[in-house]
Write a protein that holds these residues in place. Structure first.
Motif, PDB file in Angstrom:
ATOM      1  N   PRO A 126      35.181  38.841  39.163  1.00 37.37           N
ATOM      2  CA  PRO A 126      36.338  37.990  38.873  1.00 37.37           C
ATOM      3  C   PRO A 126      37.429  38.726  38.097  1.00 37.37           C
ATOM      4  CG  PRO A 126      34.468  37.361  37.496  1.00 37.37           C
ATOM      5  CD  PRO A 126      33.980  38.405  38.452  1.00 37.37           C
ATOM      6  N   LEU A 127      37.190  39.962  37.738  1.00 40.43           N
ATOM      7  CA  LEU A 127      38.187  40.742  37.004  1.00 40.43           C
ATOM      8  C   LEU A 127      39.363  41.065  37.907  1.00 40.43           C
ATOM      9  CD1 LEU A 127      35.732  43.251  35.292  1.00 40.43           C
ATOM     10  CD2 LEU A 127      36.768  41.227  34.259  1.00 40.43           C
ATOM     11  N   ASP A 128      40.514  41.229  37.296  1.00 41.20           N
ATOM     12  CA  ASP A 128      41.703  41.573  38.074  1.00 41.20           C
ATOM     13  C   ASP A 128      42.438  42.712  37.374  1.00 41.20           C
ATOM     14  OD1 ASP A 128      43.608  41.524  40.050  1.00 41.20           O
ATOM     15  OD2 ASP A 128      44.803  39.972  39.060  1.00 41.20           O
ATOM     16  N   PHE A 129      42.076  43.949  37.720  1.00 40.37           N
ATOM     17  CA  PHE A 129      42.721  45.117  37.133  1.00 40.37           C
ATOM     18  C   PHE A 129      43.986  45.445  37.907  1.00 40.37           C
ATOM     19  CE2 PHE A 129      38.296  45.858  35.810  1.00 40.37           C
ATOM     20  CZ  PHE A 129      38.504  46.054  34.451  1.00 40.37           C
ATOM     21  N   THR A 130      44.993  45.879  37.178  1.00 38.14           N
ATOM     22  CA  THR A 130      46.247  46.279  37.798  1.00 38.14           C
ATOM     23  C   THR A 130      46.391  47.792  37.686  1.00 38.14           C
ATOM     24  OG1 THR A 130      47.233  44.201  37.091  1.00 38.14           O
ATOM     25  CG2 THR A 130      48.739  45.930  37.779  1.00 38.14           C
ATOM     26  N   LEU A 131      46.782  48.405  38.763  1.00 37.36           N
ATOM     27  CA  LEU A 131      47.016  49.853  38.772  1.00 37.36           C
ATOM     28  C   LEU A 131      48.486  50.096  38.453  1.00 37.36           C
ATOM     29  CD1 LEU A 131      45.024  50.754  41.998  1.00 37.36           C
ATOM     30  CD2 LEU A 131      44.384  51.301  39.658  1.00 37.36           C
ATOM     31  N   TYR A 132      48.739  50.663  37.291  1.00 38.04           N
ATOM     32  CA  TYR A 132      50.115  50.937  36.883  1.00 38.04           C
ATOM     33  C   TYR A 132      50.587  52.243  37.507  1.00 38.04           C
ATOM     34  CZ  TYR A 132      49.424  47.208  33.552  1.00 38.04           C
ATOM     35  OH  TYR A 132      49.177  45.994  32.999  1.00 38.04           O
ATOM     36  N   GLY A 133      51.861  52.324  37.748  1.00 39.44           N
ATOM     37  CA  GLY A 133      52.428  53.553  38.292  1.00 39.44           C
ATOM     38  C   GLY A 133      52.910  53.401  39.713  1.00 39.44           C
ATOM     39  N   GLY A 134      52.747  52.256  40.292  1.00 36.99           N
ATOM     40  CA  GLY A 134      53.228  52.032  41.648  1.00 36.99           C
ATOM     41  C   GLY A 134      52.183  52.314  42.699  1.00 36.99           C
ATOM     42  N   SER A 135      52.336  51.649  43.813  1.00 38.68           N
ATOM     43  CA  SER A 135      51.352  51.790  44.886  1.00 38.68           C
ATOM     44  C   SER A 135      51.406  53.173  45.527  1.00 38.68           C
ATOM     45  CB  SER A 135      51.561  50.714  45.940  1.00 38.68           C
ATOM     46  OG  SER A 135      52.832  50.860  46.544  1.00 38.68           O
ATOM     47  N   PHE A 136      52.583  53.804  45.554  1.00 41.07           N
ATOM     48  CA  PHE A 136      52.675  55.128  46.173  1.00 41.07           C
ATOM     49  C   PHE A 136      51.786  56.135  45.443  1.00 41.07           C
ATOM     50  CE2 PHE A 136      54.458  59.372  46.621  1.00 41.07           C
ATOM     51  CZ  PHE A 136      54.495  59.487  48.003  1.00 41.07           C
ATOM     52  N   VAL A 137      51.863  56.128  44.105  1.00 43.33           N
ATOM     53  CA  VAL A 137      51.056  57.069  43.306  1.00 43.33           C
ATOM     54  C   VAL A 137      49.571  56.864  43.585  1.00 43.33           C
ATOM     55  CG1 VAL A 137      50.376  57.700  40.956  1.00 43.33           C
ATOM     56  CG2 VAL A 137      52.775  57.326  41.494  1.00 43.33           C
ATOM     57  N   TRP A 138      49.132  55.619  43.585  1.00 40.44           N
ATOM     58  CA  TRP A 138      47.708  55.345  43.765  1.00 40.44           C
ATOM     59  C   TRP A 138      47.257  55.492  45.212  1.00 40.44           C
ATOM     60  CZ3 TRP A 138      44.572  55.640  39.911  1.00 40.44           C
ATOM     61  CH2 TRP A 138      45.074  55.442  38.634  1.00 40.44           C
ATOM     62  N   ASN A 139      48.141  55.212  46.155  1.00 39.50           N
ATOM     63  CA  ASN A 139      47.744  55.320  47.558  1.00 39.50           C
ATOM     64  C   ASN A 139      47.841  56.741  48.090  1.00 39.50           C
ATOM     65  OD1 ASN A 139      47.153  52.610  47.786  1.00 39.50           O
ATOM     66  ND2 ASN A 139      49.216  52.053  48.410  1.00 39.50           N
ATOM     67  N   PHE A 140      48.832  57.488  47.632  1.00 40.14           N
ATOM     68  CA  PHE A 140      49.041  58.825  48.204  1.00 40.14           C
ATOM     69  C   PHE A 140      48.938  59.970  47.188  1.00 40.14           C
ATOM     70  CE2 PHE A 140      51.385  55.902  50.982  1.00 40.14           C
ATOM     71  CZ  PHE A 140      50.732  56.169  52.169  1.00 40.14           C
ATOM     72  N   GLY A 141      48.906  59.643  45.907  1.00 43.65           N
ATOM     73  CA  GLY A 141      48.860  60.684  44.869  1.00 43.65           C
ATOM     74  C   GLY A 141      47.665  61.610  45.007  1.00 43.65           C
ATOM     75  N   SER A 142      46.490  61.007  45.151  1.00 40.91           N
ATOM     76  CA  SER A 142      45.287  61.842  45.259  1.00 40.91           C
ATOM     77  C   SER A 142      45.311  62.667  46.540  1.00 40.91           C
ATOM     78  CB  SER A 142      44.024  60.983  45.198  1.00 40.91           C
ATOM     79  OG  SER A 142      44.002  60.062  46.268  1.00 40.91           O
TER      80      SER A 142
END
Length: 150
Positions: free
Chosen positions: A113-129
């Motif tokens: 039920p937790l809802d964590f938010t990824l800060y930094g924008g979706s581009f960083v998290w989707n394509f950064g790695s």
């Protein structure tokens, strides 16, 4: 005269045993024995110490043995780009860490039920790695090719 023969001759001229030479160089007696028998070669820092101990030039030691010369050249090439290689290793590890964090948070959000938010924008998290992993791979390949050319 080969390197091992030269070391043995210089050692006997000084009246030292293999054990005494080993103590002066901070290596084992077995290492000295292997050098003298042509079974192994010392590293460049030991060659410098041997040169100083016997009062002969490094050039005299290296030119006496073609295999030793090749080993020293190979060893020096391996050390040519260590900082650059370390940079690409770090980039790769950061890419892996970002990927693991992203997957972990997605799994937590999906199954708890937790809802964590990824800060930094979706581009960083989707394509950064992905960008870091590809960049590190290409960089490592360039360093490898440069090592081969030298």
């Amino acid at each position: 005269m080969f390197f091992g023969e030269r070391v043995k001759n210089e050692r006997t001229l000084k009246g030292w045993t293999q054990e005494e030479l080993a103590e002066k160089l901070f290596v084992s007696r077995q290492s000295v024995s292997k050098w003298e028998n042509g079974q192994n070669y010392p590293s460049i820092d030991i060659i410098i110490k041997i040169s100083d101990l016997f009062g002969i030039t490094i050039d005299e030691l290296l030119r006496s043995d073609e295999e030793l010369k090749k080993k020293v050249i190979k060893d020096s090439r391996q050390l040519a780009y260590p900082k650059l290689k370390s940079l690409f290793d770090v980039l790769f590890l950061v890419g892996i860490a970002l990927l693991i964090i992203k997957i972990g948070i997605v799994i937590l959000n999906k199954f708890t039920p937790l809802d964590f938010t990824l800060y930094g924008g979706s581009f960083v998290w989707n394509f950064g790695s992905l960008i870091l992993l590809i960049g590190a791979g290409i960089g490592s390949n360039i360093v490898k090719d440069k090592y081969k050319d030298n």
